[in-house]
Write a protein that holds these residues in place. Structure first.
Motif: not given
Length: 240
Positions: A196-217
């Motif tokens: 599941l190495s692909f899934e883990r890498e995608f998960g990291k990207i999604i997590g970072r983007l969601d964090l930045v979106a939350s931090l912007l607010g």
């Protein structure tokens, strides 16, 4: 003279930062940190966080690029590159220049992604897929890779990019050719241990983007709170 003194201060800070050593881990390695630069002195903590998140997201995409080419060697051969390593470097340059792969000129971000995941597409699907993801993320950050207090970012756009990455991940796993074969081989879910190495890498990207979106607010909210607190606590500013 004041400008000259400021220049000396900046030079001194950069020099000291360059001389400082990063504490090693127990295994002898050191954390992955970016070298100190004069530009970092203009960044707030939030700007630096978003800059590092962007860097790490691109690094994740480059790892996915290498993994996908290794699992799907027929794709890099379509690009006309002499080797898999050369194809990886070629795609990195396309992303850096924001220049779509051949045959996709005039398309951008989610448009390129849509073509990459179309069973009828006959070009280098890995190049189109990774380029489309990278261009989507960069476009959501207003075309920037490094951020400063005057950088304009929209949290909704970055949140949308996270959802686009989720959708692309799902389509990568589920889309099939007319003959029923996966468009691209990625994670393995066979009888043996799952990869599941692909899934883990995608998960990291999604997590970072969601964090930045939350931090912007939160960043906008804190500016207002800090201003109100300064009024309530009568924190005068120095005049000399």
């Amino acid at each position: 003279m004041a400008i000259r003194r400021w220049g000396l201060v900046v030079s001194s800070i950069v020099l000291l930062a360059g001389c400082a050593s990063t504490p090693p881990r127990k295994d002898g390695s050191t954390p992955d940190t970016a070298p100190m630069s004069a530009g970092q002195l203009l960044q707030t903590d939030f700007d630096r966080t978003v800059t590092l998140a962007m860097r790490d997201n691109l690094d994740s995409l480059y790892r996915l690029l290498d993994k996908l080419y290794r699992r799907n060697p027929r794709e890099w051969r379509k690009s006309g590159q002499p080797s898999e390593a050369a194809a990886v470097q070629w795609v990195k340059q396309l992303i850096k220049k924001r220049q779509p792969p051949p045959g996709l000129v005039g398309l951008q971000d989610i448009q390129v992604l849509s073509v990459a995941l179309d069973p009828k597409y006959s070009g280098d699907r890995v190049a189109a897929f990774i380029y489309g993801l990278a261009d989507t993320i960069i476009a959501a950050h207003n075309g920037k890779l490094v951020f400063y207090p005057f950088s304009k970012l929209d949290g909704q756009h970055i949140y949308n990019a996270a959802r686009d990455v989720e959708a692309a991940d799902w389509m990568l796993l589920t889309r099939r050719t007319a003959s029923g074969e996966p468009l691209l081989l990625s994670d393995e879910m066979g009888k043996g241990p799952a990869n599941l190495s692909f899934e883990r890498e995608f998960g990291k990207i999604i997590g970072r983007l969601d964090l930045v979106a939350s931090l912007l607010g939160e960043n906008v909210r804190r500016i207002g709170i800090d201003y109100v607190q300064s009024l309530l606590l009568f924190n005068f500013l120095p005049v000399r």
